[in-house]
Design an enzyme around this catalytic site. Structure first.
Site, PDB file in Angstrom:
ATOM      1  N   HIS A  93       0.803  -1.078   0.070  1.00  0.00           N
ATOM      2  CA  HIS A  93      -0.002   0.164  -0.008  1.00  0.00           C
ATOM      3  C   HIS A  93       0.841   1.278  -0.096  1.00  0.00           C
ATOM      4  O   HIS A  93       0.540   2.184   0.513  1.00  0.00           O
ATOM      5  CB  HIS A  93      -1.065   0.041   1.087  1.00  0.00           C
ATOM      6  N   HIS A 163      -9.769   1.931   0.387  1.00  0.00           N
ATOM      7  CA  HIS A 163      -9.407   0.814   1.306  1.00  0.00           C
ATOM      8  C   HIS A 163     -10.708   0.960   2.513  1.00  0.00           C
ATOM      9  O   HIS A 163     -10.302   0.365   3.573  1.00  0.00           O
ATOM     10  CB  HIS A 163      -8.139   0.768   1.968  1.00  0.00           C
ATOM     11  N   GLU A 298     -11.602  -3.770  -2.735  1.00  0.00           N
ATOM     12  CA  GLU A 298     -10.417  -2.664  -3.332  1.00  0.00           C
ATOM     13  C   GLU A 298     -10.374  -2.685  -4.949  1.00  0.00           C
ATOM     14  O   GLU A 298      -9.448  -3.484  -5.355  1.00  0.00           O
ATOM     15  CB  GLU A 298      -9.178  -2.773  -2.579  1.00  0.00           C
TER      16      GLU A 298
HETATM   17  C1  BGC Z   1      -4.505  -6.514   1.964  1.00  0.00           C
HETATM   18  C2  BGC Z   1      -4.274  -7.379   3.044  1.00  0.00           C
HETATM   19  C3  BGC Z   1      -3.762  -6.368   4.237  1.00  0.00           C
HETATM   20  C4  BGC Z   1      -5.034  -5.224   4.134  1.00  0.00           C
HETATM   21  C5  BGC Z   1      -4.885  -4.315   5.377  1.00  0.00           C
HETATM   22  C6  BGC Z   1      -5.401  -5.552   2.031  1.00  0.00           C
HETATM   23  O1  BGC Z   1      -5.655  -4.983   0.695  1.00  0.00           O
HETATM   24  O2  BGC Z   1      -4.533  -7.478   0.924  1.00  0.00           O
HETATM   25  O3  BGC Z   1      -3.125  -8.345   3.112  1.00  0.00           O
HETATM   26  O4  BGC Z   1      -3.708  -7.018   5.431  1.00  0.00           O
HETATM   27  O5  BGC Z   1      -5.131  -4.793   3.123  1.00  0.00           O
HETATM   28  O6  BGC Z   1      -3.464  -3.801   5.424  1.00  0.00           O
END
Ligand code: BGC
Length: 335
Positions: A93, A163, A298
């Protein structure tokens, strides 16, 4: 820390609160089939909650690159770039100080507002100065629209998403295992133990990843299929049918009758079933968030795309504009 908060409302009583910090969608109040409003987005009561608990990325704008980049490395035009390892051996991210932690500038636009941020050249290791605008608008029929735009002054990679975790029975009301999930995808991306795509596009047919027809999120989440064990539940990218702005997923909460239809221009969606929520902190309503208390859809290009030339490209060149649109459309049903 900026505590700027922006609001979208419509005549149905729907209300969306967004923070300047991280462009975070803090709450989404929508009516159920009896007209009763509830907040369906997981989050915290104030900015400090997000600062103290960045790990789940509740409601945030994710950038420069949504999901993982293997070993935090990719090569562009023969140059290898390193981005922060903040998820085991991988980058997640956008790195340690991604777009979810920036203070975005806001200006009003018709039907909503636009948040903007300039990410300097070299920010978190990514090349090029990237100027990003994320526009939030709300329609009279409860559709929250997010338009992303970005331009760069040097070749770079970009993969933006939001998110938000939703619980259509109300954030903090328990798990989402009874929600019916439908994803319009025939394939998904199998991952390795670090949740990096192997590169294969696997058919959902005959697996717990088959959401072509609506099925409860919890129906197969405890299956012993390898992919579910690796993710601790659902944490995968589905390869969406079609192209252009189209419906890609629909979720129904049968008890209160709220529905969420997701439309996007993106080729993929990460369906994440909140596997890493640990019950160690409470959200806005005072209830602790535990595993499975929310689902995220997402919309994005595929994880680790810069290291998979066969995946749709995430490269952005100077002179081109990155654009992406996602709509979260809320409604009710008597199904
Ligand atoms: C990821 C997860 C992660 C989450 C929060 C998601 O987009 O794929 O693996 O734990 O985000 O961080």
């Amino acid at each position: 820390m900026s505590a700027d908060q922006y609001e979208l409302t419509n005549s149905n009583g729907m209300r969306v609160q967004v923070l300047g910090y991280g462009g975070i969608i803090q709450s989404v109040e929508v009516p159920d089939r009896d007209g009763v409003l509830a907040n369906v987005a997981l989050g915290f009561a104030d900015v400090q909650g997000y600062v103290d608990h960045p790990g789940p990325y509740f409601g945030a704008i994710i950038g420069r690159f949504g999901n993982r980049i293997a070993k935090g490395q990719f090569t562009l035009d023969g140059v290898t770039y390193s981005v922060p390892l903040n998820n085991g051996p991988n980058s997640l991210h956008g790195g340690l100080s991604g777009f979810d932690r920036q203070i975005w500038k806001c200006r009003e636009v018709e039907g909503g507002f636009a948040l903007s941020h300039v990410s300097p050249d070299g920010d978190q290791g990514y090349p090029g100065e990237l100027s990003v605008t994320v526009t939030y608008t709300l329609t009279g029929d409860n559709a929250l629209r997010i338009d992303y735009e970005a331009v760069t002054d040097a070749p770079t990679v970009v993969n933006l998403t939001n998110h938000s975790y939703f619980n259509l029975a109300g954030a903090g009301s328990g798990d989402v295992y009874g929600h019916l999930m439908q994803i319009h995808a025939d394939g998904f991306l199998p991952v390795d133990a670090g949740l990096i795509p192997t590169g294969e596009i696997a058919s959902v047919d005959g697996t717990a990843m088959d959401f072509r027809e609506p099925i409860a999120i919890g129906a197969r989440i405890r299956s012993d299929e390898e992919q579910l064990l690796l993710g601790g539940g659902y944490d995968h990218n589905w390869v969406l049918r079609g192209a252009g702005l189209r419906e890609v997923a629909r979720v129904v909460e049968p008890v209160h009758g709220r529905t969420l239809t997701v439309l996007t221009t993106e080729p993929g969606v990460q369906f994440y079933s909140g596997n890493f929520l640990t019950g160690t902190f409470a959200g806005a309503g005072g209830a602790a968030y535990r595993q499975g208390d929310g689902f995220a859809l997402e919309t994005q290009h595929f994880p680790d795309s810069p290291n998979h030339p066969a995946f749709p490209s995430t490269t952005l060149l100077p002179g081109s504009t990155y654009t992406s649109t996602t709509i979260y459309h809320f409604a009710t049903t008597n199904e």
